[in-house]
Design a protein around this motif. Sequence first.
Motif, PDB file in Angstrom:
ATOM      1  N   GLY A   1       0.807  -1.215   0.000  1.00  0.00           N
ATOM      2  CA  GLY A   1       0.000   0.000   0.000  1.00  0.00           C
ATOM      3  C   GLY A   1       0.838   1.263   0.000  1.00  0.00           C
ATOM      4  N   VAL A   2       1.852   1.326   0.855  1.00  0.00           N
ATOM      5  CA  VAL A   2       2.665   2.545   0.923  1.00  0.00           C
ATOM      6  C   VAL A   2       3.513   2.710  -0.335  1.00  0.00           C
ATOM      7  N   MET A   3       3.945   1.589  -0.909  1.00  0.00           N
ATOM      8  CA  MET A   3       4.720   1.665  -2.142  1.00  0.00           C
ATOM      9  C   MET A   3       3.843   2.112  -3.311  1.00  0.00           C
ATOM     10  N   ALA A   4       2.600   1.633  -3.349  1.00  0.00           N
ATOM     11  CA  ALA A   4       1.679   2.055  -4.404  1.00  0.00           C
ATOM     12  C   ALA A   4       1.389   3.545  -4.309  1.00  0.00           C
ATOM     13  N   ALA A   5       1.474   4.085  -3.086  1.00  0.00           N
ATOM     14  CA  ALA A   5       1.252   5.515  -2.878  1.00  0.00           C
ATOM     15  C   ALA A   5       2.484   6.347  -3.232  1.00  0.00           C
ATOM     16  N   GLY A   6       3.596   5.680  -3.518  1.00  0.00           N
ATOM     17  CA  GLY A   6       4.794   6.386  -3.952  1.00  0.00           C
ATOM     18  C   GLY A   6       5.896   6.498  -2.934  1.00  0.00           C
ATOM     19  N   PHE A   7       5.702   5.944  -1.742  1.00  0.00           N
ATOM     20  CA  PHE A   7       6.744   5.968  -0.709  1.00  0.00           C
ATOM     21  C   PHE A   7       7.728   4.821  -0.903  1.00  0.00           C
ATOM     22  N   SER A   8       8.919   4.975  -0.351  1.00  0.00           N
ATOM     23  CA  SER A   8       9.810   3.834  -0.184  1.00  0.00           C
ATOM     24  C   SER A   8       9.375   3.095   1.077  1.00  0.00           C
ATOM     25  N   ALA A   9       9.627   1.803   1.133  1.00  0.00           N
ATOM     26  CA  ALA A   9       9.228   1.006   2.287  1.00  0.00           C
ATOM     27  C   ALA A   9      10.410   0.228   2.824  1.00  0.00           C
TER      28      ALA A   9
END
Length: 241
Positions: A51-59
């Motif tokens: 979810g956070v990666m799909a939002a554009g963040f690094s995880a």
Amino acid sequence: MTRCLATLSIFVALVGCSTPSPINTQYADQTVVIIHGLSKSERNMNTVKQGVMAAGFSACMVDYSSVWATFEDVLESVDQQVDQCAKETKHLHFVGHSLGGLLSRAYLDDPDNQATKQKLGRVVMIGTPNHGSPLADKHANRWYAGIVGEVPRSLTSDDQGFSQQLPTPDYSLGIIAGTSHYIVTNHLFNGPNDGLVSVESTQLANMTDFIELDVGHMAMPHDEQVIHQVIHFLLNGEFEH
């Protein structure tokens, strides 16, 4: 006896940093540190990571062993991994499920980590027992409690509980509480709960925002509405009410 064994199994469920590779790169200079709960592994947080990666963040996933481990070992492992996560990023966020939220608090409170804290953005806690759990209270002094190590026993609501040793957070904090209880544990609670943690226990006096969702404790890291609210808070500093 059946109820005892059932609640024991749920009690155990209460309590490596991977290379960031976001799906898109809109917030690639912002890393979300993701920390799982008791007796789980980083795999339990894969839906949050996606979810956070799909939002554009690094995880960056933190993994640790909490059963048959000392609390000192857990804290040291988390510290080392978060330090590694923070090395090559400008901004650092935290998302912790259950015990993972307490470990986020512990890391950010440590004086040795204040340089990393300067990069801190926002923190989201999911079903975190910020004031302990009556389930831990019930089992902490039973003969079988020591079998799984000292970490589960530290989640009590008395003065000896790990959460009671932590100061009140001083950063942007969003808290998600679940309200879908479990039949075998509901008798231990005096109000709404997610089966393992009461809604009241998740809350902190200076939290930035708070939301209740009709989800059980163990389902929270995989639930679509939970992930949506996590992303909304990371992006906006508030939940979507």
